[in-house]
Enzyme design. Sequence first.
Site, mmCIF file in Angstrom:
data_model
loop_
_atom_site.group_PDB
_atom_site.id
_atom_site.type_symbol
_atom_site.label_atom_id
_atom_site.label_comp_id
_atom_site.label_asym_id
_atom_site.label_seq_id
_atom_site.Cartn_x
_atom_site.Cartn_y
_atom_site.Cartn_z
ATOM 1 N N GLU A 122 1.687 11.258 -16.100
ATOM 2 C CA GLU A 122 1.067 12.592 -16.027
ATOM 3 C C GLU A 122 2.103 13.629 -15.586
ATOM 4 O O GLU A 122 1.809 14.570 -14.857
ATOM 5 C CB GLU A 122 -0.150 12.594 -15.091
ATOM 6 C CG GLU A 122 -1.335 11.867 -15.652
ATOM 7 C CD GLU A 122 -1.214 10.354 -15.635
ATOM 8 O OE1 GLU A 122 -1.144 9.747 -16.710
ATOM 9 O OE2 GLU A 122 -1.167 9.763 -14.543
ATOM 10 N N GLU A 181 4.615 1.102 -20.886
ATOM 11 C CA GLU A 181 3.479 0.967 -21.806
ATOM 12 C C GLU A 181 3.923 1.234 -23.243
ATOM 13 O O GLU A 181 3.275 1.985 -23.984
ATOM 14 C CB GLU A 181 2.345 1.921 -21.409
ATOM 15 C CG GLU A 181 1.667 1.532 -20.106
ATOM 16 C CD GLU A 181 0.494 2.464 -19.729
ATOM 17 O OE1 GLU A 181 0.443 3.579 -20.246
ATOM 18 O OE2 GLU A 181 -0.339 2.047 -18.922
ATOM 19 N N GLU A 261 -0.327 -1.755 -12.600
ATOM 20 C CA GLU A 261 -1.038 -0.511 -12.277
ATOM 21 C C GLU A 261 -2.512 -0.844 -12.097
ATOM 22 O O GLU A 261 -3.270 -0.881 -13.067
ATOM 23 C CB GLU A 261 -0.898 0.542 -13.397
ATOM 24 C CG GLU A 261 0.484 1.122 -13.551
ATOM 25 C CD GLU A 261 0.531 2.294 -14.553
ATOM 26 O OE1 GLU A 261 -0.533 2.714 -15.051
ATOM 27 O OE2 GLU A 261 1.646 2.765 -14.836
#
Length: 652
Positions: A122, A181, A261
Site C-alpha cells: 500500500e 506475491e 502475512e
Amino acid sequence: MYLLKVGSVFLLLLAIKHSLGSPTFSIDYKTDCFRKDGEVFRYISGSIHYSRIPRVYWKDRLLKMYMAGLNAIQTYIPWNYHEESPGRYSFSGDRDLEHFLQLAKDIGLLVILRPGPYICAEWDMGGLPAWLLKKEDIILRSSDPDYIAAVDKWMGKLLPMMKPFLYQNGGPIITVQVENEYGSYFACDYNYLRHLSKQFRSHLGDDVVLFTTDGAAVGYLKCGSLQGLYATVDFGAGGNVTAAFDAQRQAEPHGPLVNSEFYTGWLDHWGSHHSVVPTALVAKSLNEILAMGANVNLYMFIGGTNFGYWNGANSPYGPQPTSYDYDAPLTEAGDLTEKYFAIRDVIKFYRKIPDGPIPPTTPKYAYGTVVLKKLQTVSDALENLSFSGPVTSMYPQTFIELNQAFGFVLYRTALPFDCSKPTPLSSPLNGVHDRAYVSVDGVAVGILERNKVLTINVTGKAGSQLDILVENMGRINYGKYINDFKGLVSNMTLGTDTLCGWTMYSLSIDEAISEGLLSETTPTQEPQQEPQPAALSLPTFYQGSFIIPDGIPDLPQDTYIKLPEWRKGQVWINSINVGRYWPSRGPQVTLFVPANILSTAAPNNVTVLELEEAPCSSGSCSVEFISAPVLNATVQFDHKQYRRLFNKEDLL
Ligand SMILES: *[C@@H]1O[C@H](CO)[C@@H](O)[C@H](O)[C@H]1NC(C)=O
Ligand SMILES: *[C@@H]1O[C@H](CO)[C@@H](O)[C@H](O)[C@H]1NC(C)=O
Ligand SMILES: *[C@@H]1O[C@H](CO)[C@@H](O)[C@H](O)[C@H]1NC(C)=O
Ligand SMILES: *[C@@H]1O[C@H](CO)[C@@H](O)[C@H](O)[C@H]1NC(C)=O
Ligand SMILES: *[C@@H]1O[C@H](CO)[C@@H](O)[C@H](O)[C@H]1NC(C)=O
Ligand SMILES: *[C@@H]1O[C@H](CO)[C@@H](O)[C@H](O)[C@H]1NC(C)=O
C-alpha cells in the site's frame, strides 16, 4: 589446558568461538522446521515498516513488539524511499535502515527482510521508483532490460549494505524475501525471478535462506515460486488454516510451515468504510497457526502513517488514506490495544514472554484550536512554487516527462473559442490522474476526477485562461496497472476540439513552504466576484501557528489535527508534510502529528493547502489539535470499491 599453557588469550577466545560454532540459520527438510544454530526454531514475528514511523519512535515500537512475545520482526524496504532520483541514495534520518536493523538486534529481535524490489505494501507504486516510467513502455517486474538494469544497480547498492546484518555474519536477519506475491502479477516471468534469485545469492552468499510469499492458493504459487526460493503463503484471520497451509505444501512438500502475512486488520481506501478485523477472530486463528507448529508473521503489528505523498492505491483507481493504522495491535501512534494483549495472551501458550514492564502508550495532547489566515492561491504564488519554471508543449505532458514524481502540476492554456453557453471540458480517455481543480480566468469552475468525473461544463471568452491543477493522489501499488502515469495523461477536449498550446508548471510546494516563500493575499489579487458553483474556491494556502504551553511537563506530546468542514488538501506542520486530508469523503478525519516535529522553542507553524473550499467565509477559519484519532467516519461510501481481498476473502 594446552591453550592456557600457551598462554594466549587470543587463541583461547578463538577456541571458544569455534566450539560454539559460527551462527547458522537454515531450513530442515527432514523435520519440517527452521534451525537456528542447529536447534529447532520457530518465529513469531510482526510487521513494522520503518518508513511509516518517525525514527525517534522506532525503539519504542520495537520494544512493545518484543514485550508482546515476538522473537522477530518483518520489514519492507521501499526502493523509491531510498532512491528518489536515479543514483541519489538516501539512508539517513528516518531512512536510516542500518540503524533500524541495529535497534532490532539490540532489543533481541530477529529480522525477516523484504527488500523487494517490488513490495506492494500500500505504498506508492509498490515501492518502485516513478522514474522507471521514463521508459514509457517499460514492463515492470519482468526481464525488461531497462527494468533489470535499474534493479541490478539498486540491489548492488542495497544488498552489500545488508550483508553484515545477516545472521550468519552476526546480525539479526534470518531470512530474505525475493520479490513479493509475484504469483499475483500477470507477467509470470520465471527468468525475472531466476535473475533476482541469482543477484540475491551473489550479494548475500549461499547460506542465507531466501524465500517467496504468495496468496494461499495453488494458483498464486504457480507463478510466484521458484526452485531455490522457499515458498511461503499469506492469509488472514477466520479462514481454514489447514487448507491454507495445504496450499503451501503443494509447493513445499517438506520444510517449515510459514504464513508470511497473517492479517491482523486490513487497509482502508478513501470513500470506503474503515476496515476492522475482530480481535477474537485474530486470536483464534493465531492460536490455530501456532498449534500447528507453524511460523507466522503478523501483518501489520504496527501500521504507522503514510506521511507526505507516500500512500499507494488499488485498481480500479482507489487511493489509500494517510493513516495506515490497519486496525493493528499497536495503533498508528503506537498505542497498546485490546488486540495487543489478546495476541500476547495467545503467544504465552507457546513461548515465554519477556519479564518487565511494557512501554506505556505515549500520552497525547489537545493543543486546541488554531486560527489560520488566508495566504496566496496556488496561481498567485506560481512564480515561487515553480522552481524549474514553465514548460510549454502542444499537448499535455505527464509528471514524469516534467521530471516530477509527487504532488501537483498546474496545466495552463487558453480557451480557443467563445464558450458563452456551457461547453463540455472533457478528458474522453479518462486521463486526469488523479484529480483536477479547474478554473477559468481565476474563478473555480469544477473538479475532474479519475474514473468518476470526466466532464464538466465551462463558460468563458476566447482567450480566457484555463488552469487545471492536477493532483497525484498516489500510484497504484498492486496488480496489472502499476505503470501509473500522473498528470494529464491524455488530451483534454473542449466541445469537439482537442486543447493544445499548454504551459505546465511543476510545483515544488514542499520546498516553497520550508523556504517560507508563501505570502498573504493582497486584496487587489482577489478575482472579481463572479457566480461560482456550489462553494468552490481556487486552491489556496492557509497558515497559522500555535505555542506549546509552559508549565506542563513532558510537552511536546503527540497530537492529531482535525480540519472540521475543510474539504480536501494537504497539511504541513513546521514544513513537514504530514499527509492528505479528505474528511468530506472519509473514513479518515484526523491526521497523526508526532511530537518530534513540534517545538517548544518557537511557534509551531501549520500550513494547509485547501483544494476545494475552506470554511473561512463562514467564519471558522481554524483547525483543531485533539488527543484522539478519528479514522472511521465514512461520509461517502462507494460500494464498488476496489477489492484486493484475494487471500482474506478466499478463506472467509
Ligand atoms: C479445512 O480444510 C481441510 C483441508 O482442506 C478440510 O479437511 C477440513 O474439513 C476443513 N475444515 C473446515 C472446518 O471446513
Ligand atoms: C453541460 O451543459 C449542458 C447544457 O446546459 C447540459 O445538458 C449537460 O448536462 C451539462 N453537463 C454537465 C456535465 O454538467
Ligand atoms: C493528443 O492528440 C494529438 C493529436 O491527435 C496526438 O498526436 C497526441 O499523441 C495526443 N496526446 C496524448 C497525450 O494523447
Ligand atoms: C516570492 O517570494 C519572495 C520572497 O519571500 C517574495 O518577496 C515575493 O513577493 C514572492 N512572489 C510572489 C509572486 O509571491
Ligand atoms: C514558524 O515560522 C516562524 C516564522 O517564519 C519561524 O520564526 C519559526 O521558527 C517557525 N517555527 C518552527 C518551529 O519552525
Ligand atoms: C469509530 O471508532 C470509535 C472508537 O473506536 C467508536 O467508538 C465509534 O463507534 C466508531 N464509529 C463508527 C461510525 O463506527
